[in-house]
Design an enzyme around this catalytic site. Structure first.
Site, PDB file in Angstrom:
ATOM      1  N   ASN A  12       4.215  -2.623  -5.356  1.00 39.99           N
ATOM      2  CA  ASN A  12       4.970  -3.652  -5.935  1.00 39.99           C
ATOM      3  C   ASN A  12       4.266  -4.107  -7.287  1.00 39.99           C
ATOM      4  O   ASN A  12       3.191  -4.449  -7.287  1.00 39.99           O
ATOM      5  CB  ASN A  12       4.834  -4.897  -5.126  1.00 39.99           C
ATOM      6  CG  ASN A  12       5.708  -6.257  -5.321  1.00 39.99           C
ATOM      7  OD1 ASN A  12       5.627  -6.456  -6.498  1.00 39.99           O
ATOM      8  ND2 ASN A  12       6.438  -6.641  -4.369  1.00 39.99           N
ATOM      9  N   ASP A  14       5.486  -6.557  -9.465  1.00 37.12           N
ATOM     10  CA  ASP A  14       5.738  -7.835  -9.739  1.00 37.12           C
ATOM     11  C   ASP A  14       4.960  -8.632 -10.531  1.00 37.12           C
ATOM     12  O   ASP A  14       5.104  -9.391 -11.635  1.00 37.12           O
ATOM     13  CB  ASP A  14       6.372  -8.782  -8.400  1.00 37.12           C
ATOM     14  CG  ASP A  14       7.485  -8.326  -7.838  1.00 37.12           C
ATOM     15  OD1 ASP A  14       8.136  -7.562  -8.219  1.00 37.12           O
ATOM     16  OD2 ASP A  14       7.755  -8.948  -6.540  1.00 37.12           O
ATOM     17  N   HIS A  48      10.742  -7.338  -6.886  1.00 37.69           N
ATOM     18  CA  HIS A  48      11.581  -8.640  -6.460  1.00 37.69           C
ATOM     19  C   HIS A  48      12.425  -9.280  -7.643  1.00 37.69           C
ATOM     20  O   HIS A  48      11.582  -9.964  -8.246  1.00 37.69           O
ATOM     21  CB  HIS A  48      10.816  -9.427  -5.421  1.00 37.69           C
ATOM     22  CG  HIS A  48      11.414 -10.502  -4.855  1.00 37.69           C
ATOM     23  ND1 HIS A  48      10.671 -11.481  -4.164  1.00 37.69           N
ATOM     24  CD2 HIS A  48      12.775 -10.891  -4.851  1.00 37.69           C
ATOM     25  CE1 HIS A  48      11.726 -12.267  -3.647  1.00 37.69           C
ATOM     26  NE2 HIS A  48      12.940 -11.995  -4.205  1.00 37.69           N
ATOM     27  N   HIS A  55       9.240 -13.423 -12.498  1.00 38.14           N
ATOM     28  CA  HIS A  55       8.372 -12.331 -13.069  1.00 38.14           C
ATOM     29  C   HIS A  55       9.493 -11.032 -13.427  1.00 38.14           C
ATOM     30  O   HIS A  55       9.724 -10.915 -14.691  1.00 38.14           O
ATOM     31  CB  HIS A  55       7.591 -11.966 -11.751  1.00 38.14           C
ATOM     32  CG  HIS A  55       7.839 -11.979 -10.579  1.00 38.14           C
ATOM     33  ND1 HIS A  55       8.815 -11.417  -9.950  1.00 38.14           N
ATOM     34  CD2 HIS A  55       7.431 -12.505  -9.342  1.00 38.14           C
ATOM     35  CE1 HIS A  55       8.995 -11.626  -8.745  1.00 38.14           C
ATOM     36  NE2 HIS A  55       7.985 -12.331  -8.390  1.00 38.14           N
ATOM     37  N   GLU A  75      14.059  -5.838  -3.768  1.00 42.44           N
ATOM     38  CA  GLU A  75      13.964  -6.607  -2.942  1.00 42.44           C
ATOM     39  C   GLU A  75      14.739  -7.756  -3.714  1.00 42.44           C
ATOM     40  O   GLU A  75      14.633  -8.100  -4.750  1.00 42.44           O
ATOM     41  CB  GLU A  75      12.606  -7.321  -2.783  1.00 42.44           C
ATOM     42  CG  GLU A  75      11.514  -6.613  -2.121  1.00 42.44           C
ATOM     43  CD  GLU A  75      10.165  -6.948  -2.102  1.00 42.44           C
ATOM     44  OE1 GLU A  75       9.436  -6.636  -1.037  1.00 42.44           O
ATOM     45  OE2 GLU A  75       9.756  -8.007  -2.636  1.00 42.44           O
ATOM     46  N   HIS A 196       2.441  -7.446   2.768  1.00 37.25           N
ATOM     47  CA  HIS A 196       2.300  -8.711   2.514  1.00 37.25           C
ATOM     48  C   HIS A 196       0.934  -9.208   2.928  1.00 37.25           C
ATOM     49  O   HIS A 196       0.434  -9.273   4.028  1.00 37.25           O
ATOM     50  CB  HIS A 196       3.323  -9.837   3.163  1.00 37.25           C
ATOM     51  CG  HIS A 196       3.257 -11.281   2.398  1.00 37.25           C
ATOM     52  ND1 HIS A 196       3.969 -11.455   1.276  1.00 37.25           N
ATOM     53  CD2 HIS A 196       2.341 -12.267   2.688  1.00 37.25           C
ATOM     54  CE1 HIS A 196       4.003 -12.377   1.039  1.00 37.25           C
ATOM     55  NE2 HIS A 196       2.897 -13.346   1.638  1.00 37.25           N
TER      56      HIS A 196
END
Length: 246
Positions: A12, A14, A48, A55, A75, A196
């Site tokens: 990820n 982000d 995301h 972001h 996402e 997460h």
């Protein structure tokens, strides 16, 4: 979407964009981070696009779709704006997530059981344009069963409670919750991913759970990359999860 024969790492990016947006500059470039992650062994790139655009920006998503050698896991919240955007760009993989403006990060799983009709409509709408949809949910049998009913081929189990656990007993309980969720999801015929709050000191126990298809990790990688570089951070994480999954 098929179950991988080996554990996969989704990176990820982000928070590369978070750093860029903090000053409104053109750097650091999340697209470059994605390409570096691929070179270091990432199996996919997760982004995301939030409603508040805090972001990742639309331009980032469009560029990534064109240049990635692996795949983009897009996402998004279950909103008309995001559904229309997805229909326009047609990403191969989409993960539907809950989203509130005040949260620092995604705080819990999508309540699929509480809004089955809405989620089912979104899954069907995205499937019509060729998107394979996963649902970001808590490791709860009720939510997993609902995810199966709405037609999603995959779920991503929220590992935040495990990551936030303080005592050894709590850690063990939350890890077992994730493991039970993986087993139940597989029994339902779902592909099961997780993510997460995972980092270099807690990821191995999750990676060792039999049947997990992919782990999505971001913040810990970006933080570690400040000291070792992005490629090295990704390579270290990939080595950890592959070794733990053997």
């Amino acid at each position: 979407m098929t179950q991988s024969t080996r554990i996969l790492l989704g990176v990820n990016i982000d928070h590369v964009a978070t750093l860029r947006q903090a000053r409104g500059t053109r750097y650091p470039d999340p697209v470059k981070a994605a390409l570096d992650a691929e070179e270091a062994g990432a199996d996919g790139i997760t982004v995301h696009l939030r409603e508040d655009r805090r972001h990742i920006q639309e331009r980032d998503v469009l560029l990534l779709k064109d240049v990635l050698q692996t795949r983009m896991n897009f996402e998004m919240g279950v909103t008309e704006e995001m559904l229309a955007f997805a229909e326009r760009i047609r990403p191969a993989h989409i993960c539907l997530v809950p989203e509130t403006r005040q949260e620092l990060t995604t705080e819990g799983g999508l309540d699929v059981a509480g809004q089955e009709a809405r989620i089912k409509a979104a899954v069907e709408r995205l499937a019509k344009i060729g998107c394979e949809v996963s649902l970001f949910i808590d490791a709860d049998e009720r939510q997993i069963a609902a995810s199966k009913r709405v037609g999603a081929p995959a779920v991503e189990l929220h590992t935040g409670r495990y990551a936030d656990a303080q005592t050894p007993t709590e850690v063990a309980e939350e890890l077992q919750r994730v493991a039970d969720g993986v087993a139940f999801g597989l029994a339902q015929g779902l592909i099961v991913n997780a993510g997460h709050g995972l980092h270099y000191h807690n990821v191995e126990a999750v990676a060792a759970i039999k049947g997990i298809n992919e782990l999505n990790i971001g913040h810990a990688l970006v933080a570690h990359a400040l000291f070792v570089g992005f490629k090295a951070a990704v390579a270290e994480m990939k080595a950890l999860i592959v070794a733990a999954a053997r």
